[in-house]
Design a protein around this motif. Sequence first.
Motif, PDB file in Angstrom:
ATOM      1  N   TYR A 122      18.786  13.534 -29.805  1.00 61.82           N
ATOM      2  CA  TYR A 122      19.097  13.333 -28.397  1.00 61.82           C
ATOM      3  C   TYR A 122      18.574  12.002 -27.881  1.00 61.82           C
ATOM      4  CZ  TYR A 122      20.772  18.067 -28.626  1.00 61.82           C
ATOM      5  OH  TYR A 122      21.487  19.176 -28.972  1.00 61.82           O
ATOM      6  N   VAL A 123      17.551  11.451 -28.537  1.00 62.97           N
ATOM      7  CA  VAL A 123      17.168  10.068 -28.253  1.00 62.97           C
ATOM      8  C   VAL A 123      18.337   9.147 -28.581  1.00 62.97           C
ATOM      9  CG1 VAL A 123      15.660   8.161 -28.953  1.00 62.97           C
ATOM     10  CG2 VAL A 123      14.689  10.437 -28.566  1.00 62.97           C
ATOM     11  N   ALA A 124      19.000   9.398 -29.727  1.00 65.96           N
ATOM     12  CA  ALA A 124      20.172   8.610 -30.100  1.00 65.96           C
ATOM     13  C   ALA A 124      21.298   8.796 -29.094  1.00 65.96           C
ATOM     14  CB  ALA A 124      20.634   8.996 -31.501  1.00 65.96           C
ATOM     15  N   LEU A 125      21.496  10.020 -28.606  1.00 71.92           N
ATOM     16  CA  LEU A 125      22.530  10.290 -27.605  1.00 71.92           C
ATOM     17  C   LEU A 125      22.273   9.471 -26.342  1.00 71.92           C
ATOM     18  CD1 LEU A 125      23.988  13.722 -26.555  1.00 71.92           C
ATOM     19  CD2 LEU A 125      23.041  12.210 -24.830  1.00 71.92           C
ATOM     20  N   VAL A 126      21.025   9.490 -25.854  1.00 76.96           N
ATOM     21  CA  VAL A 126      20.699   8.750 -24.629  1.00 76.96           C
ATOM     22  C   VAL A 126      20.893   7.254 -24.846  1.00 76.96           C
ATOM     23  CG1 VAL A 126      18.843   8.155 -23.030  1.00 76.96           C
ATOM     24  CG2 VAL A 126      19.149  10.530 -23.757  1.00 76.96           C
ATOM     25  N   GLU A 127      20.459   6.759 -25.974  1.00 71.11           N
ATOM     26  CA  GLU A 127      20.626   5.323 -26.251  1.00 71.11           C
ATOM     27  C   GLU A 127      22.099   4.939 -26.259  1.00 71.11           C
ATOM     28  OE1 GLU A 127      16.550   4.594 -28.899  1.00 71.11           O
ATOM     29  OE2 GLU A 127      18.463   5.004 -29.903  1.00 71.11           O
ATOM     30  N   ASP A 128      22.956   5.793 -26.823  1.00 73.15           N
ATOM     31  CA  ASP A 128      24.390   5.514 -26.811  1.00 73.15           C
ATOM     32  C   ASP A 128      24.961   5.575 -25.396  1.00 73.15           C
ATOM     33  OD1 ASP A 128      24.387   5.100 -29.499  1.00 73.15           O
ATOM     34  OD2 ASP A 128      25.502   6.912 -30.034  1.00 73.15           O
ATOM     35  N   CYS A 129      24.488   6.540 -24.605  1.00 76.03           N
ATOM     36  CA  CYS A 129      24.971   6.662 -23.227  1.00 76.03           C
ATOM     37  C   CYS A 129      24.601   5.435 -22.390  1.00 76.03           C
ATOM     38  CB  CYS A 129      24.382   7.907 -22.569  1.00 76.03           C
ATOM     39  SG  CYS A 129      25.109   9.471 -23.099  1.00 76.03           S
ATOM     40  N   LEU A 130      23.503   4.787 -22.732  1.00 74.86           N
ATOM     41  CA  LEU A 130      22.991   3.679 -21.927  1.00 74.86           C
ATOM     42  C   LEU A 130      23.304   2.315 -22.510  1.00 74.86           C
ATOM     43  CD1 LEU A 130      19.458   5.154 -21.073  1.00 74.86           C
ATOM     44  CD2 LEU A 130      21.523   5.206 -19.659  1.00 74.86           C
ATOM     45  N   ASP A 131      24.193   2.247 -23.511  1.00 76.87           N
ATOM     46  CA  ASP A 131      24.443   0.960 -24.157  1.00 76.87           C
ATOM     47  C   ASP A 131      25.409   0.072 -23.388  1.00 76.87           C
ATOM     48  OD1 ASP A 131      26.938   2.050 -24.622  1.00 76.87           O
ATOM     49  OD2 ASP A 131      26.783   2.063 -26.808  1.00 76.87           O
TER      50      ASP A 131
END
Length: 206
Positions: A23-32
């Motif tokens: 979910y850290v990866a999910l958030v990073e993708d959402c904020l890219d």
Amino acid sequence: MFPLGAVLLPGEPLSLQIFEPRYVALVEDCLDGSREPEFGVVLIERGHEVGGGEVRTDIGVVARIIDVVELSGSRFRLRCVGTDRIRVDEWLPDAPYPRADTRIWPDEIGADDADLVDDLRKRADRLHTLTAQLARRSGIHRPPPSASLENLADDPTVRSYELAARLPIGPTDRQAALAAPDPRARLASLVTAVDDAIAMMEFRLQ
């Protein structure tokens, strides 16, 4: 997609502490910056939020990120708000986080629901009275406050979600309300949920 052990409704706030790597990866993708800062939220029917392998519902809500705090140790604190209801057409492989093909699922046009709004207010008052009686019997002198079912939106869909969010019902009943096809059907499901809670309280008070 972010499966949770709770039901997010349109218009509701959602706060999350993000620490699990997927979910850290999910958030990073959402904020890219390449997409809207949002993700889908669905209820976990069986299983756990951590580790994967859970059984998920196919009806959920888009969560839009409105504030993010990056913490030490690859963690985030998010504030989100539920927006559109969605239906999952197909679950995709978790790579590296849960993913799905989804579509926005708006309400159908339902019949007038003013009578059900009035019914819910009466039932909510009855439930609060019973809850207060049970609290006093258990030695609790300050029972939980009653649900505020006033100052509701004029829009039937928004109003039905406001009622679902304010009533003291569990995740299964909230999911049933979310999955209702139209506002009147949603209120009918809420009436049933509150009636079940009243029956349980009356049984416990016998």
